[in-house]
Write a protein that holds these residues in place. Structure first.
Motif, PDB file in Angstrom:
ATOM      1  N   GLY A   1       0.842  -1.190   0.000  1.00 34.01           N
ATOM      2  CA  GLY A   1       0.000   0.000   0.000  1.00 34.01           C
ATOM      3  C   GLY A   1       0.876   1.238   0.000  1.00 34.01           C
ATOM      4  O   GLY A   1       2.101   1.144  -0.044  1.00 34.01           O
TER       5      GLY A   1
ATOM      6  N   ARG B   1      -9.255   3.255   3.071  1.00 32.33           N
ATOM      7  CA  ARG B   1      -8.554   1.965   3.057  1.00 32.33           C
ATOM      8  C   ARG B   1      -8.965   1.083   4.236  1.00 32.33           C
ATOM      9  O   ARG B   1      -8.930  -0.133   4.142  1.00 32.33           O
ATOM     10  CB  ARG B   1      -7.038   2.171   3.069  1.00 32.33           C
ATOM     11  CG  ARG B   1      -6.520   2.916   1.840  1.00 32.33           C
ATOM     12  CD  ARG B   1      -5.016   2.949   1.801  1.00 32.33           C
ATOM     13  NE  ARG B   1      -4.458   1.710   1.276  1.00 32.33           N
ATOM     14  CZ  ARG B   1      -4.333   1.433  -0.018  1.00 32.33           C
ATOM     15  NH1 ARG B   1      -4.741   2.289  -0.917  1.00 32.33           N
ATOM     16  NH2 ARG B   1      -3.819   0.284  -0.393  1.00 32.33           N
TER      17      ARG B   1
ATOM     18  N   LEU C   1      -2.141  -2.628   3.084  1.00 31.27           N
ATOM     19  CA  LEU C   1      -3.052  -1.538   3.413  1.00 31.27           C
ATOM     20  C   LEU C   1      -2.265  -0.229   3.465  1.00 31.27           C
ATOM     21  O   LEU C   1      -2.590   0.748   2.805  1.00 31.27           O
ATOM     22  CB  LEU C   1      -3.684  -1.827   4.786  1.00 31.27           C
ATOM     23  CG  LEU C   1      -5.152  -1.519   5.000  1.00 31.27           C
ATOM     24  CD1 LEU C   1      -6.005  -2.076   3.890  1.00 31.27           C
ATOM     25  CD2 LEU C   1      -5.594  -2.072   6.354  1.00 31.27           C
TER      26      LEU C   1
END
Length: 262
Positions: free
Chosen positions: A133, A149, A166
């Motif tokens: 991420g 997210r 993430l």
DNA sequence: CGGGCCTCCTGGTAGC
DNA sequence: TGCTACCAGGAGGCCC
């Protein structure tokens, strides 16, 4: 050791000592660390060249070889980066050593061999391949995109903070720090959080990580009010002096204060 | 999807 | 002293 703030420190050290410094070769003491290359291949690529820029994404450090590929350094739990001169003794657990023409050395240190050294064509190629991420300190990671997210996430907050797909960069220690400073227990569920609390977590995350990244390398320079400074048996909460407790989250030891966090 | 467990490794330390 | 078990700041895979 290496989470985002540590790797930020490695990057600063790398920039100071390795950029634009012509290399002469490489020595590989622990070949297992090399993912997609070997000592011969690395030596051929490095000899006579320089690194021209670096990037950090999460816990990864990348160094660009002139106008070519990027060398990726990933440190695992026990990785470190050191520079030393010819007359100095090499550091213990030196796994890969890059030699400079002027006689200096860069050591990639790895005790448990859980890290990785490899080549990628671009930073994007790395983030895609590793499913990373955005970096936790990325300017473009706004509070809204952070909330986005985390939305729909059903598990524990600590697990989510440590999920590199993430947000990249947070490990066990700084996840605990963020939870502590947010006043939330490690096993708090993401879905149980009011949006307001989650916004606070974002603000704490940014503040903690940038503070720690700026303190680079030496977390002992972080304020004593930080939980990081008290990860040991029989330690007391820096805020209220209550005995800290530990619990396991996804197999990792989590320190928390039973009074300050709920 | 998430949690729990195992694995990759090595080395320091607590406990018997 | 010597052995064992467990632990350590990462991460991927597997099963439920």
């Amino acid at each position: 050791m290496p989470e985002l703030p540590d790797v930020a420190g490695f990057q600063a050290r790398f920039n100071k000592h390795a950029l634009d410094r012509p290399m002469s070769g490489v020595h590989v003491a622990k070949p297992r660390l090399l993912a997609d290359t070997n000592a011969q291949g690395m030596g051929r690529r490095l000899n006579g060249r320089t690194f021209t820029e670096t990037r950090r994404h999460g816990k990864y450090l990348l160094a660009r070889l002139e106008n070519e590929d990027w060398l990726v350094l990933h440190f695992g739990m026990t990785g470190d980066l050191a520079f030393y001169d010819n007359d100095d003794a090499p550091p213990e657990q030196e796994a890969v050593r890059i030699d400079f023409r002027d006689g200096g050395h860069l050591a990639c240190i790895s005790q448990r061999l859980l890290g990785k050294v490899e080549w990628v064509g671009s930073v994007d190629a790395l983030t895609q391949r590793e499913d990373l991420g955005p970096d936790a300190l990325d300017e473009d990671l706004s509070v809204d995109s952070f909330m986005e997210r985390f939305s729909g996430r059903r598990g524990m907050l600590k697990t989510a903070l440590m999920d590199q797909s993430l947000i990249a960069g947070i490990g066990n220690v700084f996840a605990d720090e963020i939870l502590f400073q947010s006043g939330l227990k490690p096993k708090t569920g993401v879905a149980d959080l009011e949006p307001k609390r989650l916004r606070e977590v974002y603000n704490v995350m940014r503040r903690v990580l940038s503070t720690a990244a700026n303190a680079h390398i030496d977390e002992r320079t972080l304020p004593k009010s930080y939980l990081v400074r008290h990860r040991e048996a029989d330690a007391k909460c820096p805020r209220c002096r209550t005995a800290l407790r530990t619990t396991k989250v996804t197999g990792r030891t989590s320190y928390y204060c039973p009074d300050c966090q709920d």
